[in-house]
Write an enzyme that holds these catalytic residues in place. Structure first.
Site, PDB file in Angstrom:
ATOM      1  N   ARG A  61     -74.875   9.660  17.032  1.00 17.52           N
ATOM      2  CA  ARG A  61     -73.918   8.806  17.000  1.00 17.52           C
ATOM      3  C   ARG A  61     -74.967   7.775  16.914  1.00 17.52           C
ATOM      4  O   ARG A  61     -74.214   6.647  16.672  1.00 17.52           O
ATOM      5  CB  ARG A  61     -73.630   9.056  18.505  1.00 17.52           C
ATOM      6  CG  ARG A  61     -72.606   7.505  19.101  1.00 17.52           C
ATOM      7  CD  ARG A  61     -71.528   7.931  19.829  1.00 17.52           C
ATOM      8  NE  ARG A  61     -72.233   9.118  20.731  1.00 17.52           N
ATOM      9  CZ  ARG A  61     -72.823   8.836  22.121  1.00 17.52           C
ATOM     10  NH1 ARG A  61     -73.754   7.775  22.247  1.00 17.52           N
ATOM     11  NH2 ARG A  61     -73.568  10.121  23.462  1.00 17.52           N
ATOM     12  N   TYR A 113     -52.438  -6.866   9.051  1.00 18.93           N
ATOM     13  CA  TYR A 113     -52.123  -5.883   8.593  1.00 18.93           C
ATOM     14  C   TYR A 113     -51.180  -4.633   9.580  1.00 18.93           C
ATOM     15  O   TYR A 113     -52.169  -4.533  10.807  1.00 18.93           O
ATOM     16  CB  TYR A 113     -53.521  -4.800   8.110  1.00 18.93           C
ATOM     17  CG  TYR A 113     -53.524  -2.996   8.250  1.00 18.93           C
ATOM     18  CD1 TYR A 113     -52.879  -2.505   6.910  1.00 18.93           C
ATOM     19  CD2 TYR A 113     -53.707  -2.148   9.236  1.00 18.93           C
ATOM     20  CE1 TYR A 113     -52.367  -1.273   6.338  1.00 18.93           C
ATOM     21  CE2 TYR A 113     -53.822  -0.460   8.453  1.00 18.93           C
ATOM     22  CZ  TYR A 113     -53.134  -0.451   7.804  1.00 18.93           C
ATOM     23  OH  TYR A 113     -53.644   0.867   7.833  1.00 18.93           O
ATOM     24  N   ASP A 185     -60.796  -9.417   7.791  1.00 18.16           N
ATOM     25  CA  ASP A 185     -60.676  -8.544   7.254  1.00 18.16           C
ATOM     26  C   ASP A 185     -59.844  -8.420   5.491  1.00 18.16           C
ATOM     27  O   ASP A 185     -60.016  -8.664   4.864  1.00 18.16           O
ATOM     28  CB  ASP A 185     -59.306  -7.747   7.613  1.00 18.16           C
ATOM     29  CG  ASP A 185     -58.610  -6.491   7.295  1.00 18.16           C
ATOM     30  OD1 ASP A 185     -59.628  -6.174   5.579  1.00 18.16           O
ATOM     31  OD2 ASP A 185     -58.309  -5.300   7.447  1.00 18.16           O
ATOM     32  N   LYS A 210     -60.131   2.102   0.899  1.00 15.67           N
ATOM     33  CA  LYS A 210     -59.188   1.314  -0.048  1.00 15.67           C
ATOM     34  C   LYS A 210     -60.187   1.298  -1.390  1.00 15.67           C
ATOM     35  O   LYS A 210     -61.222   2.638  -1.560  1.00 15.67           O
ATOM     36  CB  LYS A 210     -58.343   0.448   0.438  1.00 15.67           C
ATOM     37  CG  LYS A 210     -57.541   0.523   1.919  1.00 15.67           C
ATOM     38  CD  LYS A 210     -57.199   1.384   1.875  1.00 15.67           C
ATOM     39  CE  LYS A 210     -56.256   1.974   3.364  1.00 15.67           C
ATOM     40  NZ  LYS A 210     -55.918   0.208   3.750  1.00 15.67           N
TER      41      LYS A 210
END
Ligand SMILES: *Cc1c(COP(=O)(O)O)cnc(C)c1O
Length: 393
Positions: A61, A113, A185, A210
């Site tokens: 982690r 978004y 973004d 994407k």
């Protein structure tokens, strides 16, 4: 290995061009074996051979060599100090928002978004983080939204799905005067076309699901901090929240990213052809593509990006006709998402923006006839012929 490190020191003298960096990012060869890709370190923890001298990574982690290679890779591509990989784009966005505290206010682009809109208006609002949505193409609206507790500005350009353009340098310059953090973004452009850190942005975020991943087979998010200080703060949040990307997906994402330039260049050429073809038709109400001469943001976009991308939105006139096209096309996936090797046709009104009230949706140009085409790597003439038969049906 000796000659390779020799070459690497030459690299420092002459900066590599973006397309070369995609293949030669420093982690392309496994140091231990010379293998041609970063190994997948499928391990949650790391042995301490000497407790006084702990290993570089101690728990996955907090850090894993496979994820680290990806994080260094995106930092190099965006030109930032440090990169971070998350389990999704939304995990990257929500983790970055945790830089804010209760009582803080944020200015956000109104056509953000859908998932980001939901996060801000149904989760972060309960945590005492306030948001004002503005039309970011108008700097005066941004300025008017400032309050004494404003701490950050969140940009998306081009925006989704109507591809509106924000002047990144102008917004960040103003934000810096007010000591505001700027986040952007960059999912639609990718660093291949747009590197916002060069324009002063503090944190660049991606849904790597994407274009960066590019194959509709991995869900991932990335963030890049402009400075080491900000990088330290993002690192503490990523570790504290546990929003990390797994090692298999980290590897798969790096594999996809290596072909980014070839995919983007091909898709953009096709997208330009599709946009021009659509604009030439009398039965299409509107076409949105930053590369079109009549796009209102074209000039600003050209100052901050080297290309127009692979997403074209267009209005077929009515919801009835849009649904007919969706049911008649044979080649594109009819789905949410974008940025893949295969073309994807989306219906914002019923998919990505279904949660938005009808009035607000229409105000933002997301009409019932609006379709969003993410152009893939198929032959564009086949895509156009297919769309043509769907439009005629
Ligand atoms: C898809 C998308 C996101 C969310 O990313 P996920 O990987 O789906 O969590 C954020 N921003 C933009 C612009 C997107 O297209």
């Amino acid at each position: 290995m000796g000659t390779r490190s020799q070459k690497q020191s030459n690299k420092e003298q002459e900066p590599l061009r973006f397309e070369t960096k995609l293949l030669h990012f420093g982690g392309e060869i496994d140091r231990a074996t010379g293998a041609s890709s970063v190994p997948i370190y499928q391990a949650s923890t790391f042995h301490h051979d000497d407790v006084f001298n702990p290993p570089l990574h101690d728990y996955s982690r907090s850090g894993n060599p496979t994820r680290q290679a990806l994080e260094d890779y995106i930092a190099i591509l965006e030109g930032g100090a440090r990169g971070f990989a998350y389990s999704s784009g939304m995990a990257a966005i929500s983790s970055s928002f945790m830089l804010l505290s209760a009582g803080d206010h944020m200015i956000v682009t109104e056509d953000v978004y859908g998932g980001t809109y939901r996060l801000l208006t149904s989760i972060l609002n309960r945590m005492g983080i306030e948001t004002t949505f503005v039309d970011m193409t108008d700097l005066n609206e941004v300025k008017a939204a400032w309050k004494p507790n404003t701490k950050a500005v969140y940009i998306e350009t081009p925006s989704n799905p109507t591809l509106k353009i924000t002047d990144v340098a102008a917004v960040t310059e103003w934000a810096k005067e007010h000591e505001l953090l700027t986040l952007l973004d960059n999912t639609f452009m990718t660093p291949y076309y747009q590197r916002p850190i060069e324009f002063g942005v503090d944190i660049v975020i991606h849904s790597a699901t994407k274009f960066l991943g590019g194959h509709s087979d991995v869900l991932a998010g990335l963030a890049v901090a402009r400075t080491h200080e900000l990088g330290e703060r993002l690192k503490a949040l990523q570790n504290g929240l546990g929003t990390v990307l797994g090692v298999q997906d980290s590897w798969l994402l790096m594999r996809g990213m290596k072909t980014l330039s070839a995919r983007m260049a091909h898709s953009e050429q096709s997208a330009a052809k599709l946009a021009a073809w659509l604009q030439g038709r009398s039965d299409i109400e509107r076409v949105y593509y930053p590369g079109l001469l009549n796009h209102p943001g074209r000039e600003v976009h050209e100052k901050q990006a080297s290309g127009y991308g692979a997403v074209v939105s267009f209005d077929v006139g009515s919801g009835e006709r849009a649904k007919q096209v969706l049911n008649k096309v044979q080649l594109p996936l009819v789905a949410v998402s974008l940025g893949a090797v295969e073309s994807i046709l989306s219906y914002p009104a019923m998919m990505s923006h279904a949660a938005m009230g009808e009035t607000v949706r229409h105000e933002r140009g997301i009409t019932d006839g609006l379709l969003r085409f993410s152009v893939g790597l198929e032959d564009i003439d086949d895509l156009i012929a297919d769309l043509d038969q769907a439009l005629r049906a």
